[in-house]
Design an enzyme around this catalytic site. Structure first.
Site, PDB file in Angstrom:
ATOM      1  N   GLU A 234     -10.569  40.322  29.251  1.00  0.00           N
ATOM      2  CA  GLU A 234     -11.664  40.145  30.202  1.00  0.00           C
ATOM      3  C   GLU A 234     -12.741  41.209  30.011  1.00  0.00           C
ATOM      4  O   GLU A 234     -13.920  40.966  30.254  1.00  0.00           O
ATOM      5  CB  GLU A 234     -11.086  40.185  31.625  1.00  0.00           C
ATOM      6  CG  GLU A 234     -11.947  39.550  32.674  1.00  0.00           C
ATOM      7  CD  GLU A 234     -12.283  38.080  32.415  1.00  0.00           C
ATOM      8  OE1 GLU A 234     -11.519  37.384  31.727  1.00  0.00           O
ATOM      9  OE2 GLU A 234     -13.346  37.654  32.877  1.00  0.00           O
TER      10      GLU A 234
ATOM     11  N   HIS B  97     -19.955  34.737  28.307  1.00  0.00           N
ATOM     12  CA  HIS B  97     -18.653  35.226  28.760  1.00  0.00           C
ATOM     13  C   HIS B  97     -17.546  34.710  27.829  1.00  0.00           C
ATOM     14  O   HIS B  97     -16.752  35.492  27.298  1.00  0.00           O
ATOM     15  CB  HIS B  97     -18.410  34.753  30.200  1.00  0.00           C
ATOM     16  CG  HIS B  97     -17.090  35.165  30.766  1.00  0.00           C
ATOM     17  ND1 HIS B  97     -16.958  36.245  31.599  1.00  0.00           N
ATOM     18  CD2 HIS B  97     -15.840  34.662  30.604  1.00  0.00           C
ATOM     19  CE1 HIS B  97     -15.671  36.387  31.929  1.00  0.00           C
ATOM     20  NE2 HIS B  97     -14.980  35.428  31.340  1.00  0.00           N
ATOM     21  N   GLU B  98     -17.526  33.407  27.631  1.00  0.00           N
ATOM     22  CA  GLU B  98     -16.457  32.825  26.800  1.00  0.00           C
ATOM     23  C   GLU B  98     -16.604  33.269  25.342  1.00  0.00           C
ATOM     24  O   GLU B  98     -15.607  33.455  24.642  1.00  0.00           O
ATOM     25  CB  GLU B  98     -16.440  31.295  26.926  1.00  0.00           C
ATOM     26  CG  GLU B  98     -16.220  30.775  28.355  1.00  0.00           C
ATOM     27  CD  GLU B  98     -14.992  31.341  29.062  1.00  0.00           C
ATOM     28  OE1 GLU B  98     -14.026  31.732  28.380  1.00  0.00           O
ATOM     29  OE2 GLU B  98     -15.008  31.426  30.320  1.00  0.00           O
TER      30      GLU B  98
ATOM     31  N   HIS C 243     -14.887  36.494  24.925  1.00  0.00           N
ATOM     32  CA  HIS C 243     -13.445  36.306  24.716  1.00  0.00           C
ATOM     33  C   HIS C 243     -13.185  35.923  23.255  1.00  0.00           C
ATOM     34  O   HIS C 243     -12.280  36.440  22.612  1.00  0.00           O
ATOM     35  CB  HIS C 243     -12.920  35.170  25.604  1.00  0.00           C
ATOM     36  CG  HIS C 243     -12.671  35.550  27.028  1.00  0.00           C
ATOM     37  ND1 HIS C 243     -11.827  36.566  27.391  1.00  0.00           N
ATOM     38  CD2 HIS C 243     -13.129  35.027  28.194  1.00  0.00           C
ATOM     39  CE1 HIS C 243     -11.783  36.649  28.716  1.00  0.00           C
ATOM     40  NE2 HIS C 243     -12.567  35.731  29.227  1.00  0.00           N
TER      41      HIS C 243
END
Ligand code: ZN
Length: 514
Positions: free
Chosen positions: A308, A277-278, A281
């Site tokens: 997001e 997820h990170e 980003h």
């Protein structure tokens, strides 16, 4: 500024150049704020909190002063009235986005910016301790203060009635969004989601979560997470991975985009999911046109929801796919050793796609995740409007968890204290998680149309085609387009929840045999 944008001979071009120089100064101050903020969440000693709050407040108010100088209004005007200059679409986008931010910033007095920054910095320290001890009463005075200051901000942006407060803040997170449009999209999604989740809950075919209960030493997990982050495209020469209570990604400046994650010995796939997820980003940040345009508005992300969408795409559409695990499981066996002996890619695929209501948002499955967001959206809106006193938050939270997810909340650490956002003053941020997820599903459908071998490539460990697709259409565009324009350009349609529903149907019906 970058070369070649402007013909420097016109007065508009000179003003434009000066304007970008001023904005770069503000960006340098903000990147220092980001670095101190990163340090606060990772390595700062516990007793350093008071000084850090003061440092952040000082730098943030200097940045605010820099970005709101009256002379910038004149520079904007001179540049905007130069038709030759604004014929360049990047210049036009810089001026449009730069002016939007300038006009928002000048409405806030420097004193409020200072107080807000200092308070939220101290509040986030208080939150960390309160959460560790599951003691809401220790956080409540801070929450009350943050809500109060946020209301003052909304008033500066012109909200005069309680019902307008939330709309006035949304522009900081998702320009152009309002509660009416969010209510509509959330309503449509919820009407579909609740019966779908119930159908899954009633099905006898739930996959086993046994692979999620294996104990895997954290040092080994770190190695696996770094391997996966690098393979999907994270540039370690321009970043690093650390540990924090709440995983995040922060852009410090060109060549420096950092992520954090968190580990437990059990559920190694959750840490991996959080790292992906990170990393998602970070890939967006690393792909922005920052190297040559640092400080220019157009070099920034289009919005928080767009940000997001990138993290959710890598975490979910990629990281929970069968093909991903066909590549990742042999790698995991090699790195994690005996701990995952005998676990097949199919078993992992089942385990990471189990739908089961969870107390914790960041650990929850993809389907019920949005019920967590809707709950926070409703509660923060009620707090801001004065309909819910911060003191009554735990009760309201627990009641909604019972009603929406069927769960009893055992303590506030696993209830209303679980997320960092309110301590940071991010009221109005939560909806971007669901909006971003809707964008991600819509982008995913478009990428699959464009790249027919996309998912089979994942099984071979090939992620570059997807990254390049995103880079070209989204990352390199920065904030050249508004979020609604960008989603239309990339997918040919405005934002709609349909692609997310279709994605859930396609992945989960066969898995659950429903
Ligand atoms: Zn995120």
């Amino acid at each position: 500024m970058s070369q070649g944008d402007t013909d420097s001979s016109t007065p508009g071009a000179a003003a434009y150049r000066e304007l970008l120089g001023e904005l770069r100064q503000a960006a340098l101050l903000r990147s220092s704020v980001a670095l101190l903020g990163w340090d606060q969440e990772t390595y700062m000693p516990r007793r350093g909190g008071a000084l850090r709050a003061e440092q952040l407040a000082q730098l943030e108010s200097l940045a605010h002063r820099q970005a709101t100088q009256p002379k910038l209004a004149e520079l904007f005007e001179a540049a905007e009235s130069d038709a030759e200059l604004t014929a360049d679409p990047m210049v036009a986008a810089n001026l449009r986005e730069g002016r939007r931010r300038y006009e928002r910033a000048v409405r806030l007095p420097e004193e409020l910016v200072r107080e807000f920054t200092e308070t939220t910095s101290l509040a986030s320290e208080a939150w960390r301790d309160a959460r560790a001890q599951s003691d809401f009463s220790a956080f409540q005075p801070w929450l009350t203060k943050v809500v109060e200051l946020t209301r003052r901000k909304a008033e500066c942006h012109g909200a005069s009635a309680p019902g307008e407060m939330y709309d006035a803040l949304l522009d900081d997170y998702e320009p152009g969004a309002d509660t009416a449009s969010i209510d509509r999209v959330f309503g449509e999604l919820r009407d579909w989601l609740v019966p779908f989740a119930a159908e899954i809950a009633a099905s006898p075919g739930a996959p086993s979560d046994a692979p999620q209960r294996l104990r895997v030493p954290i040092e080994r997990q770190k190695e696996l997470n770094a391997l996966v982050a690098e393979r999907i495209g994270y540039d370690f020469a321009s970043g690093r991975v650390d540990i924090s209570a709440h995983p995040f990604c922060t852009f410090i400046g060109p060549g420096d985009t950092r992520i954090t994650t968190r580990y437990t010995e059990e559920r190694f796939a959750d840490a991996l999911s959080s790292t992906m997820h990170e990393t998602g980003h970070a890939l967006y940040d690393q792909g922005l046109p920052k190297d040559t345009r640092f400080g220019e508005p157009v070099a920034d992300v289009a919005s928080h929801a767009m940000h997001e969408s990138q993290s959710r795409l890598w975490e979910n559409q990629v990281g929970r796919s069968q093909q991903f695990w066909r590549w990742a499981m042999p790698e995991a066996r090699r790195v994690l050793g005996d701990a995952v002996e005998g676990v097949t890619p199919e078993a992992m695929f089942g385990a990471v796609n189990r739908v089961e209501p969870s107390l914790i948002r960041v650990d929850s499955d993809e389907v019920t995740y949005h019920l967590h967001i809707m709950l926070r959206y409703d509660l923060e809106r009620a707090m801001l409007a004065g309909d819910l006193a911060p003191a009554d938050l735990p009760g309201a939270w627990n009641e909604r968890m019972k009603r929406d997810l069927g769960l009893e909340v055992p303590d506030d650490a696993r209830g209303c204290l679980q997320d960092v956002h309110w301590s940071h003053g991010y009221i109005g941020y939560f909806p971007t998680y669901t909006l971003g997820t809707l964008y991600s599903a819509q982008f995913w459908a478009a990428a699959r149309r464009d790249l027919p071998d996309l998912e089979e490539g994942f099984a071979r460990g090939e992620f570059a085609p997807l990254l390049e697709w995103l880079r070209e259409r989204i990352h390199r565009q920065g904030s050249r387009f508004t979020p609604p324009e960008l989603v239309e350009r990339v997918t040919g349609a405005p934002l709609t929840p349909r692609p997310l529903m279709e994605y859930f149907e396609e992945r989960l019906r066969p898995l659950y045999g429903i």
